[in-house]
Design a protein around this motif. Structure first.
Motif, PDB file in Angstrom:
ATOM      1  N   SER A 192     -47.317  50.970 -80.962  1.00  8.31           N
ATOM      2  CA  SER A 192     -48.055  52.160 -81.402  1.00  8.31           C
ATOM      3  C   SER A 192     -47.103  53.283 -81.809  1.00  8.31           C
ATOM      4  O   SER A 192     -45.941  53.313 -81.398  1.00  8.31           O
ATOM      5  N   GLN A 193     -47.625  54.221 -82.593  1.00 10.21           N
ATOM      6  CA  GLN A 193     -46.847  55.387 -83.025  1.00 10.21           C
ATOM      7  C   GLN A 193     -46.358  56.185 -81.824  1.00 10.21           C
ATOM      8  O   GLN A 193     -45.218  56.634 -81.797  1.00 10.21           O
ATOM      9  N   ALA A 194     -47.245  56.336 -80.836  1.00 12.75           N
ATOM     10  CA  ALA A 194     -46.878  57.113 -79.640  1.00 12.75           C
ATOM     11  C   ALA A 194     -45.722  56.433 -78.895  1.00 12.75           C
ATOM     12  O   ALA A 194     -44.773  57.090 -78.470  1.00 12.75           O
ATOM     13  N   HIS A 195     -45.822  55.117 -78.786  1.00 11.73           N
ATOM     14  CA  HIS A 195     -44.778  54.347 -78.110  1.00 11.73           C
ATOM     15  C   HIS A 195     -43.451  54.479 -78.873  1.00 11.73           C
ATOM     16  O   HIS A 195     -42.394  54.691 -78.293  1.00 11.73           O
ATOM     17  N   LEU A 196     -43.567  54.395 -80.189  1.00  8.15           N
ATOM     18  CA  LEU A 196     -42.371  54.515 -81.032  1.00  8.15           C
ATOM     19  C   LEU A 196     -41.739  55.896 -80.868  1.00  8.15           C
ATOM     20  O   LEU A 196     -40.519  56.010 -80.719  1.00  8.15           O
ATOM     21  N   ARG A 197     -42.582  56.932 -80.855  1.00 12.49           N
ATOM     22  CA  ARG A 197     -42.054  58.296 -80.680  1.00 12.49           C
ATOM     23  C   ARG A 197     -41.297  58.416 -79.362  1.00 12.49           C
ATOM     24  O   ARG A 197     -40.259  59.058 -79.283  1.00 12.49           O
ATOM     25  N   GLY A 198     -41.830  57.765 -78.332  1.00  9.20           N
ATOM     26  CA  GLY A 198     -41.167  57.772 -77.035  1.00  9.20           C
ATOM     27  C   GLY A 198     -39.788  57.127 -77.105  1.00  9.20           C
ATOM     28  O   GLY A 198     -38.816  57.654 -76.561  1.00  9.20           O
TER      29      GLY A 198
END
Ligand code: ZN
Length: 215
Positions: A192-198
């Motif tokens: 996910s985008q959120a996971h990637l941002r992390g």
């Protein structure tokens, strides 16, 4: 009186070694075939139709369907590791070629990651091969990674992205084209985008992320 009839006769088609799911290790097997025979005075004379076929473990005597012979967890594990290795390599190479030219510092990052993750040095020829393959794949990277995604677990997927980030940050900031490639990789692997941002936040120095609109 002529006594005739039919009966099933079990024969062994072939023998070999297989991974017995019951024993959980390699065992000798017998591939058995049961065939109906025409009998005369109880003696099987003429082979008729095939009744069944199965594989029998010669140790625990469990019978399995023939498909059991193509089940080999050791070979499967080796294949999975190879796919993971290729995914890591290709993700890094795709980032390295993202801006058109491959920098020495990016190649060094690829070598470092391979040494850390696989405990194995990446040979010069393998490095060149990976770069050439990434150039040839171009926009096909996403589709290729998508086909590998089901074989990677979450940890493996994260590692692929971390490896790509290591190459992207090798020369400092993550450039736009590198960021696009990493986005493609994450999407293909269903990260996910959120996971990637992390994951990105982990590798970027927090003090460098003050510009508006940055991650
Ligand atoms: Zn067995």
């Amino acid at each position: 009186v002529i006594i005739f009839g039919t009966r099933g006769v079990t024969g062994t088609v072939r023998r070999g070694e297989f991974h017995c799911p019951e024993c959980g290790c390699r065992r000798p097997y017998a591939h058995k075939r049961v065939r109906r025979f025409f009998t005369l005075y109880f003696i099987p004379l003429i082979p008729l139709d095939k009744l069944s076929e199965y594989v029998e473990c010669q140790r625990c005597r469990t019978s399995f369907k023939l498909e059991v012979l193509s089940f080999d967890p050791e070979a499967d594990a080796a294949q999975l590791e190879d796919q993971f290795r290729q995914a890591v390599r290709q993700a890094m190479a795709a980032v390295a070629v993202a801006d058109g030219h491959v920098e020495r510092i990016e190649l060094a990052a690829m070598r470092r990651v391979c040494a850390e993750v696989f405990q194995q040095e990446l040979a010069e020829a393998e490095l060149e091969e990976a770069i050439a393959e990434a150039r040839a794949k171009g926009n096909g990277l996403g589709a290729w990674l998508r086909s590998l995604a089901p074989h990677l677990n979450d940890q493996g997927k994260e590692l692929v992205i971390r490896a790509a980030l290591a190459v992207a940050t090798a020369d400092g900031a993550i450039h736009e084209r590198e960021s696009t490639v990493i986005g493609t990789i994450a999407q293909a692997l269903h990260v996910s985008q959120a996971h990637l941002r992390g994951l990105v936040a982990e590798v970027i120095d927090p003090e460098q992320t003050h510009e508006p609109g940055s991650i």
